[in-house]
Scaffold this motif. Structure first.
Motif, PDB file in Angstrom:
ATOM      1  N   PHE A 209     -22.087 -13.225  37.906  1.00 32.23           N
ATOM      2  CA  PHE A 209     -22.016 -14.555  38.514  1.00 32.23           C
ATOM      3  C   PHE A 209     -23.247 -15.371  38.164  1.00 32.23           C
ATOM      4  CE2 PHE A 209     -23.571 -17.448  41.702  1.00 32.23           C
ATOM      5  CZ  PHE A 209     -22.499 -18.314  41.875  1.00 32.23           C
ATOM      6  N   ASN A 210     -24.431 -14.792  38.336  1.00 31.56           N
ATOM      7  CA  ASN A 210     -25.666 -15.555  38.139  1.00 31.56           C
ATOM      8  C   ASN A 210     -25.777 -16.091  36.720  1.00 31.56           C
ATOM      9  OD1 ASN A 210     -26.546 -15.239  40.756  1.00 31.56           O
ATOM     10  ND2 ASN A 210     -27.760 -13.413  40.327  1.00 31.56           N
ATOM     11  N   ALA A 211     -25.431 -15.264  35.734  1.00 32.18           N
ATOM     12  CA  ALA A 211     -25.518 -15.703  34.347  1.00 32.18           C
ATOM     13  C   ALA A 211     -24.505 -16.818  34.067  1.00 32.18           C
ATOM     14  CB  ALA A 211     -25.285 -14.523  33.406  1.00 32.18           C
ATOM     15  N   THR A 212     -23.296 -16.669  34.594  1.00 28.04           N
ATOM     16  CA  THR A 212     -22.263 -17.695  34.389  1.00 28.04           C
ATOM     17  C   THR A 212     -22.667 -19.012  35.051  1.00 28.04           C
ATOM     18  OG1 THR A 212     -20.622 -15.916  34.446  1.00 28.04           O
ATOM     19  CG2 THR A 212     -19.787 -18.159  34.553  1.00 28.04           C
ATOM     20  N   PHE A 213     -23.218 -18.913  36.254  1.00 26.19           N
ATOM     21  CA  PHE A 213     -23.680 -20.123  36.943  1.00 26.19           C
ATOM     22  C   PHE A 213     -24.802 -20.803  36.152  1.00 26.19           C
ATOM     23  CE2 PHE A 213     -26.641 -22.272  39.785  1.00 26.19           C
ATOM     24  CZ  PHE A 213     -25.790 -23.208  40.369  1.00 26.19           C
ATOM     25  N   LEU A 214     -25.730 -20.024  35.618  1.00 25.43           N
ATOM     26  CA  LEU A 214     -26.822 -20.619  34.843  1.00 25.43           C
ATOM     27  C   LEU A 214     -26.324 -21.276  33.555  1.00 25.43           C
ATOM     28  CD1 LEU A 214     -29.754 -18.094  35.293  1.00 25.43           C
ATOM     29  CD2 LEU A 214     -29.703 -20.485  36.011  1.00 25.43           C
ATOM     30  N   LEU A 215     -25.242 -20.748  32.987  1.00 22.43           N
ATOM     31  CA  LEU A 215     -24.644 -21.423  31.823  1.00 22.43           C
ATOM     32  C   LEU A 215     -24.141 -22.810  32.215  1.00 22.43           C
ATOM     33  CD1 LEU A 215     -22.654 -18.514  30.130  1.00 22.43           C
ATOM     34  CD2 LEU A 215     -24.768 -19.583  29.303  1.00 22.43           C
ATOM     35  N   ALA A 216     -23.633 -22.936  33.435  1.00 24.03           N
ATOM     36  CA  ALA A 216     -23.196 -24.251  33.925  1.00 24.03           C
ATOM     37  C   ALA A 216     -24.386 -25.192  34.078  1.00 24.03           C
ATOM     38  CB  ALA A 216     -22.472 -24.094  35.261  1.00 24.03           C
ATOM     39  N   ILE A 217     -25.475 -24.687  34.650  1.00 28.29           N
ATOM     40  CA  ILE A 217     -26.684 -25.504  34.813  1.00 28.29           C
ATOM     41  C   ILE A 217     -27.222 -25.920  33.448  1.00 28.29           C
ATOM     42  CG2 ILE A 217     -29.081 -25.456  35.620  1.00 28.29           C
ATOM     43  CD1 ILE A 217     -26.959 -25.698  37.841  1.00 28.29           C
ATOM     44  N   ASN A 218     -27.184 -24.997  32.497  1.00 28.49           N
ATOM     45  CA  ASN A 218     -27.616 -25.298  31.133  1.00 28.49           C
ATOM     46  C   ASN A 218     -26.755 -26.404  30.519  1.00 28.49           C
ATOM     47  OD1 ASN A 218     -29.244 -24.560  28.720  1.00 28.49           O
ATOM     48  ND2 ASN A 218     -27.259 -23.977  27.879  1.00 28.49           N
ATOM     49  N   ALA A 219     -25.457 -26.318  30.725  1.00 30.59           N
ATOM     50  CA  ALA A 219     -24.549 -27.345  30.197  1.00 30.59           C
ATOM     51  C   ALA A 219     -24.842 -28.704  30.822  1.00 30.59           C
ATOM     52  CB  ALA A 219     -23.099 -26.935  30.449  1.00 30.59           C
ATOM     53  N   ILE A 220     -25.165 -28.730  32.105  1.00 30.20           N
ATOM     54  CA  ILE A 220     -25.514 -29.994  32.771  1.00 30.20           C
ATOM     55  C   ILE A 220     -26.756 -30.596  32.130  1.00 30.20           C
ATOM     56  CG2 ILE A 220     -26.342 -31.010  34.949  1.00 30.20           C
ATOM     57  CD1 ILE A 220     -24.519 -28.905  36.365  1.00 30.20           C
ATOM     58  N   GLU A 221     -27.737 -29.767  31.799  1.00 28.01           N
ATOM     59  CA  GLU A 221     -28.951 -30.272  31.133  1.00 28.01           C
ATOM     60  C   GLU A 221     -28.617 -30.975  29.823  1.00 28.01           C
ATOM     61  OE1 GLU A 221     -33.113 -28.644  31.421  1.00 28.01           O
ATOM     62  OE2 GLU A 221     -31.925 -26.804  31.255  1.00 28.01           O
ATOM     63  N   PHE A 222     -27.616 -30.474  29.111  1.00 30.84           N
ATOM     64  CA  PHE A 222     -27.217 -31.065  27.831  1.00 30.84           C
ATOM     65  C   PHE A 222     -26.120 -32.131  28.020  1.00 30.84           C
ATOM     66  CE2 PHE A 222     -29.339 -27.275  26.317  1.00 30.84           C
ATOM     67  CZ  PHE A 222     -29.991 -27.725  25.176  1.00 30.84           C
ATOM     68  N   ASN A 223     -25.865 -32.472  29.269  1.00 37.17           N
ATOM     69  CA  ASN A 223     -24.845 -33.469  29.620  1.00 37.17           C
ATOM     70  C   ASN A 223     -23.457 -33.084  29.113  1.00 37.17           C
ATOM     71  OD1 ASN A 223     -24.312 -35.858  31.063  1.00 37.17           O
ATOM     72  ND2 ASN A 223     -24.154 -37.035  29.165  1.00 37.17           N
TER      73      ASN A 223
END
Length: 531
Positions: A209-223
């Protein structure tokens, strides 16, 4: 005054926090972190023979740095870990990535040639002695790539490994458990922009879960908001706690502005940053919490300030059904064991009923209410108000203060204090309050104070002075709160901030989480480091 006198009497009647245990007494203790702690204290006395010291060392369940340091002093070496030794490949020359990263390139090349002449190999030296470490890393097996990346150190990663992973690499990585750690280290390191960009194409089947959630946060950073939504929806399918579901729903709301996610949040039975913020947005009152009022009396067959007694309770509660846990909780229906009682009651409810005890209020009569709220917020998160708590790093007592800090604070006071005296909740609160005086000279916001209390003031200074955290932005301050690179402090800070809001309101100071969040990007209201 009468109530205080009774409490002081009870404390002096039952407390044995300064007891020194012998070799034989520790030997029969249940295997636990508390036993490890007392073993460490015994080793510190250096009154054991080498044979006794080695036996005591083998008792321990977690051999941390403090234990290793003391055993080296007595026997002159560090005993080998039999489990680790059994897994070692005799052909593999063991040099840790972080050790190799500190050596010069010429030294690494020379060492690697020497190793090869011995008929051995070393993936670590192969990479670090290479003229192009990233390309060489890419030739290794996925498991070795993840291991080296995760353990090589932040400076080395930034200097040599900040390149795009191929889609083929990411696919192979996704089958490795260590890839979860790689994602965390990459996403929370702002300088690794090339790696972070390549992670937008990461498969998620095997991820936590944590890794998948961080991929979402990473995607938000790149808009890349569509990708972020995808990763959040996948994260919600991972088996996890309700609080993690709340985390995903909150971010889905921030991206989509769809009210259905807010509705899910206010239906949650959890009290956390995300559910309180949702209630602020919808102008809903905060959920009611339980603050027990318990009688002042002794509890039979337990010293609430003895870590071994607490370990025995933990053993007793293991695998018990809710009805049995409730019955066990009633054994500790006392002001002296309010933390144990509340913890067991909340556990019996499967954490669906939020308990926010307010023990030892008589120790804080002359302290400002905002400080009381902060002490309670930290105490609840550190130990659930259990005075006999010991952490894996030997942070002690209800406020979980590290031994080195206890000694420093005692020296400031001109006191000679045994570490075990920190199991006295009144001493623990007093010392924690003293430490907060220091932290508040630099930090004014409860979130940042929480970061410093958990991760240290140096870590907090570095985080606040970084180029990308807690600046103005569309998803701030939430994005910064998810990108703090030390995971324990990141989650700790959110929970302490939530606790603080709850306790402020319990103490009669009307407080909204939203106001505290709004000030996080304004240094004049939060800290001295960014001025």
């Amino acid at each position: 005054m009468y109530r205080i006198a009774i409490v002081v009497f009870l404390l002096t009647t039952v407390v044995t926090w300064a007891k020194v245990y012998s070799f034989k007494e520790i030997e029969v203790m249940p295997k636990s972190i508390a036993k490890d702690y007392y073993t460490w204290r015994l080793l510190q006395t250096q009154q054991l023979s080498k044979e006794e010291a080695l036996i005591a060392y083998e008792w321990t369940s977690r051999k941390n740095g403090k234990l290793k340091k003391e055993i080296r002093k007595i026997v002159g070496y560090l005993p080998k870990d039999k489990k680790t030794e059994a897994k070692k490949d005799p052909k593999n020359f063991i040099i840790y990535p972080a050790t190799a990263a500190k050596k010069t390139k010429s030294d690494l090349k020379q060492l690697y040639r020497k190793v090869q002449k011995q008929g051995k190999y070393s993936d670590v030296l192969n990479v670090t002695s290479s003229e192009n470490p990233f390309v060489t890393l890419s030739t290794l097996k996925p498991q070795a790539q993840c291991y080296i990346f995760n353990n090589i150190g932040s400076k080395y990663r930034k200097k040599y490994l900040n390149h795009h992973f191929s889609k083929e690499q990411l696919f192979k990585f996704s089958k490795e458990e260590q890839f979860n750690t790689l994602i965390h280290k990459a996403v929370t390191t702002h300088a690794l922009q090339n790696i972070k960009e390549s992670l937008l194409f990461t498969p998620t089947d095997k991820l936590s879960f944590n890794a998948t959630f961080l991929l979402a946060i990473n995607a938000i950073e790149f808009n890349a908001l569509d990708k972020a939504i995808y990763y959040l929806q996948v994260a919600k399918t991972k088996k996890t706690f309700q609080s993690k579901q709340d985390q995903c729903n909150f971010w889905l709301y921030l991206i989509t502005k769809e009210q259905k996610y807010l509705n899910e949040l206010i239906e949650s039975n959890q009290v956390n940053l995300y559910t309180l913020r949702a209630r602020d947005i919808l102008k809903k009152p905060y959920p009611k919490v339980i603050t027990p009022t318990l009688p002042i009396n002794l509890v039979a067959d337990i010293d609430p300030h003895n870590p071994i007694d607490w370990e025995k309770i933990k053993i007793e509660m293991k695998d018990k059904e809710p009805k049995a846990l409730n019955k066990l909780a009633n054994n500790y229906n006392s002001y002296m064991t309010e933390g144990i009682y509340s913890y067991l009651k909340e556990k019996a409810s499967n954490y669906n009923k939020p308990y926010y005890p307010m023990p030892y209020i008589d120790a804080m009569i002359e302290i400002d209410k905002k400080r009381v709220a902060l002490l309670y917020a930290i105490g609840r998160q550190e130990s659930r108000f259990i005075p006999a708590s010991v952490s894996t790093s030997y942070a002690l007592g209800m406020m979980q203060i590290m031994p080195f800090l206890i000694k420093h604070l005692a020296k400031e006071r001109g006191e000679k204090l045994e570490l075990e005296e920190m199991f006295n909740p009144y001493t623990a609160l007093s010392y924690a309050n003293q430490h907060l005086d220091y932290l508040n000279k630099h930090l004014y916001h409860p979130l940042f104070v929480a970061y410093a209390y958990n991760g240290g003031i140096g870590f907090t200074r570095r985080s606040l002075k970084s180029s990308h955290l807690f600046k103005e932005g569309k998803f701030e301050p939430y994005l910064s709160m998810e990108l703090i690179d030390y995971e324990e402090s990141r989650e700790y800070g959110k929970k302490v901030l939530t606790n603080y809001v709850v306790y402020m309101n319990l103490l009669g100071i009307k407080t909204e989480l939203s106001h505290l969040l709004k000030t996080l990007t304004d240094p004049s209201q939060t800290d001295r480091f960014r001025k």
